[in-house]
Enzyme design. Structure first.
Site, PDB file in Angstrom:
ATOM      1  N   HIS A 166       0.870  -1.174   0.000  1.00  0.00           N
ATOM      2  CA  HIS A 166       0.000   0.000   0.000  1.00  0.00           C
ATOM      3  C   HIS A 166       0.907   1.224   0.000  1.00  0.00           C
ATOM      4  CE1 HIS A 166      -3.462   2.548   0.684  1.00  0.00           C
ATOM      5  NE2 HIS A 166      -2.633   3.257   1.435  1.00  0.00           N
ATOM      6  N   CYS A 167       0.702   2.115  -0.953  1.00  0.00           N
ATOM      7  CA  CYS A 167       1.588   3.271  -1.090  1.00  0.00           C
ATOM      8  C   CYS A 167       0.880   4.522  -0.576  1.00  0.00           C
ATOM      9  CB  CYS A 167       1.976   3.430  -2.558  1.00  0.00           C
ATOM     10  SG  CYS A 167       3.135   4.763  -2.804  1.00  0.00           S
ATOM     11  N   ILE A 168       1.396   5.086   0.536  1.00  0.00           N
ATOM     12  CA  ILE A 168       0.730   6.272   1.088  1.00  0.00           C
ATOM     13  C   ILE A 168       0.920   7.487   0.184  1.00  0.00           C
ATOM     14  CG2 ILE A 168       0.658   5.611   3.531  1.00  0.00           C
ATOM     15  CD1 ILE A 168       3.231   7.287   3.888  1.00  0.00           C
TER      16      ILE A 168
END
Ligand code: ZN
Ligand code: ZN
Length: 411
Positions: A184-186
């Site tokens: 998951h890429c913030i």
């Protein structure tokens, strides 16, 4: 000079902090000072603050902090994306008007392309989702076989209420199961998965190119400024100088060309971050795994190092490998036939069972049972087969959505 040094140190310190905070969790750094610093930032310091707060303020500060922290760390919010895009935009707005009149025609063609591409890839990385839904679940189940080493059949996602397809992962930020989940890429407010991994890679590549190209233009322009400030035949430039003089000259050049100087420094400092990510993902493609899978393989690496990983040998095929659905056999070139287990430390003994949905050996109750000679200890990760690794070019083709041939996989 003093101010410039302070700014350079601050940017360097910030880059190092971001590097540790983002990369420190990677298995590669687990037993290094970077891993320790990562745990210090995310575990030890918060625990220390929490202890002090509960002693001094009865936990009041922490409950306020937690509310803000929950939003920042556990909600899918756009703060980092806004920060990232603003940094790009502001940097470009400062750099380009100052550079444009001073660059040649060829750069006036290349600059808009170099600047535009990261925005295009950023947009697609953000909007392309890889959710597994009830509608596409059947299709997703046929995409990859279970390797029965890091992905076991039969595991259910209790939130989405279906069987997890191989290589998928439920993301608590995106609130759904993601196909071929990488991480998951913030920065993107999105999971990097099956449908946007190639955009994410292109974003990293285009950012790295843009930052390098921008640094190169900045360097050329600053050289021109230096020539105006100190002619080339001046003794300061013709004779060997101390580092202090060198930094003084740099400071003087940046001070007289602040827009170009400041942004060039920023680009030089951030380019290694973009390159770092890019190189890491090229490595993952070479290894045929996702970020999520690299953590799972790292657990096996620990088990191998601890001497508790064992492999079934001697032509014993996995009982259920023949029963793999025909659709998967036609879509993925390699099926799993290795049986890999980990034990409590002793080799598997005759009469053992293998835990349901896991690779854990449950030894027989009889402590005098003989060792099961069909199992040998795994001494090196090289003895293990990753069925999702089809060789670098095929892995790359797969990432970009091209079909991978049945006979072209690595043996
Ligand atoms: Zn789920
Ligand atoms: Zn996610």
């Amino acid at each position: 000079m003093g101010a410039l040094q302070t700014i350079a140190l601050a940017i360097l310190g910030f880059s190092a902090f971001v590097f540790v905070a983002l990369f420190g969790r990677l298995p590669f750094f687990r037993k290094t000072p970077i891993g320790f610093l990562y745990r210090t930032i995310w575990i030890y310091i918060p625990n220390g603050i929490s202890y002090l707060d509960s002693c001094l303020f009865g936990g009041y500060i922490l409950s306020c902090w937690n509310r803000a922290g929950n939003y920042v760390f556990y909600e899918n919010h756009p703060l980092v994306l806004i920060f990232f895009t603003s940094l790009l935009l502001v940097g470009e707005l400062i750099f380009i008007p100052s550079a444009w009149p001073r660059v040649s025609m060829i750069h006036r063609v290349c600059i808009p392309i170099a600047i535009g591409l990261p925005y295009i890839f950023l947009y697609f990385s953000v909007v392309c989702k890889s959710f597994i839904t009830l509608e596409n679940h059947d299709q997703e189940m046929k995409r990859y076989p279970y390797d029965k080493v890091i992905f076991q059949p039969g595991h259910r996602c209790t939130t989405c209420d279906f069987v997890k397809p191989a290589r998928s992962k439920h993301c608590s930020y995106c609130k759904g199961c993601i196909s071929r989940q990488d991480h998951h890429c913030i920065w993107l407010m999105n999971c990097v998965g099956l449908n946007n991994y190639h955009y994410f890679l292109s974003l990293l590549l285009s950012l790295s190119v843009m930052l390098t190209y921008g640094s190169f233009i900045g360097y050329s322009l600053l050289s021109q400024t230096l020539d105006k400030l100190i002619p080339r035949n001046h003794p300061v430039r013709t004779k060997k100088q101390s580092w202090t003089t060198f930094f003084n000259i740099c400071a003087a050049v940046i001070a007289s060309d602040t827009s170009i100087g400041g942004i060039t420094m920023l680009m030089l400092m951030t380019a290694p971050l973009a390159f770092g990510f890019l190189v890491y993902h090229v490595y993952l493609i070479w290894a045929g795994m996702t970020t999520n899978e690299s953590a799972k393989w790292s657990d096996w690496k620990d088990d191998v190092a601890d001497g508790i990983a064992f492999k079934l040998v001697g032509g014993h095929k996995r009982r259920d490998s023949a029963s793999e659905p025909a659709e998967i056999k036609s879509s993925w070139p390699v099926m799993s036939d290795q049986v890999l287990v980990f034990t409590n430390g002793e080799p598997p003994k005759k009469g053992h069972r293998i835990g349901k949905g896991s690779n854990e050996v449950l030894q027989p109750r009889d402590s005098n049972a003989e060792v099961d000679a069909r199992f040998v200890q795994v001494k090196s990760m090289r003895e293990l087969d990753n069925i999702y690794d089809l060789g670098f070019w095929n892995n790359l083709r797969h990432v970009f959505g091209f079909p991978v041939g049945r006979r072209s996989f690595r043996t």
